[in-house]
Design an enzyme around this catalytic site. Sequence first.
Site, PDB file in Angstrom:
ATOM      1  CG  LEU A 111      -2.076  -1.040   1.157  1.00  0.00           C
ATOM      2  CD1 LEU A 111      -2.901  -0.960   2.427  1.00  0.00           C
ATOM      3  CD2 LEU A 111      -2.961  -0.859  -0.056  1.00  0.00           C
ATOM      4  CB  CYS A 128       1.635  -0.372   7.466  1.00  0.00           C
ATOM      5  SG  CYS A 128       2.495   1.203   7.621  1.00  0.00           S
ATOM      6  CG  HIS A 129      -0.945  -3.453   5.906  1.00  0.00           C
ATOM      7  ND1 HIS A 129      -0.528  -2.239   5.418  1.00  0.00           N
ATOM      8  CD2 HIS A 129      -2.260  -3.314   6.211  1.00  0.00           C
ATOM      9  CE1 HIS A 129      -1.552  -1.387   5.401  1.00  0.00           C
ATOM     10  NE2 HIS A 129      -2.623  -2.020   5.876  1.00  0.00           N
ATOM     11  N   GLY A 130       2.757  -5.795   7.988  1.00  0.00           N
ATOM     12  CA  GLY A 130       3.588  -6.953   8.276  1.00  0.00           C
ATOM     13  C   GLY A 130       4.232  -7.598   7.059  1.00  0.00           C
TER      14      GLY A 130
END
Length: 274
Positions: free
Chosen positions: A220, A238-240
């Site tokens: 992202l 943020c999202h690993g």
Amino acid sequence: MLSLSARCGPLAPYLAAAAHIVPAPRKPLVPELPPGPKKILSLDPRRPLLCRESLFGQASRGGLVVTSSLNAPASVRYVHNDMVVPDFSYHRRNSVQDTTKSSQDSSAERKTFTYFFSGATYLLSAYFAKNAVVMFIGSMNPAADVLALAKIEIKLTGIPEGRNMVFQWRGKPLFVRHRTQAEIDQVAKVPLSELRDPQHDMDRVKKPEWLVVLGICTHLGCVPISDAGDYGGYYCPCHGSHYDVSGRIRKGPAPLNLEVPEHEFASEDLLIIG
């Protein structure tokens, strides 16, 4: 013209005309009489015409010129004789000033001038049109400050071995990593079958000890953290998403490896990006 002059009213004094008795195309209604004693037709020019304007002294003031016809009845017509024909000699070329010569004799000269003038006009129009198009296209090019940031130079002597430095290039974070020999051997042993985005380490670098990638997560667009994660490379909290020291995705939701920008080594200690 007689009826026009009679209906002009106050404008009748300004219509200078001459009266002519001319043959009419109609045939006489009665047979022609045998010629008799020859009489001279005379009209008194001082006698006023029998019309409405003549009662007020506003009839045409042109003198009457009388002509006669032997075999046809006569009619009276008025024609203007005070019109001045304009002189266009000033606007005519010298080669056609003489009215006794044909204009075809100088047509070649006049055509040459016309073709030369037309051709010069077309060439100038094409030149200005080309300049307008070039200026319009040039206005859509990047500005000078943007072009100045298109390429950056990085001194590699300031980056110690085993460290990762962050730079800014075209408004994006840029990671430049000076890898150790152990890190180079570690990423070289990884099978391509274990990679989500299969790519060999040697295809991502121009020199094995230097890794150059954009610091933007392919999930992202977040900025990963260097020297973190399960594989010792880069980690996006943020999202690993986990990346190894070659910038390849190993774990997490990111679908692709970190992007490698266009770069070259101008010398042993100078890196040019862009």
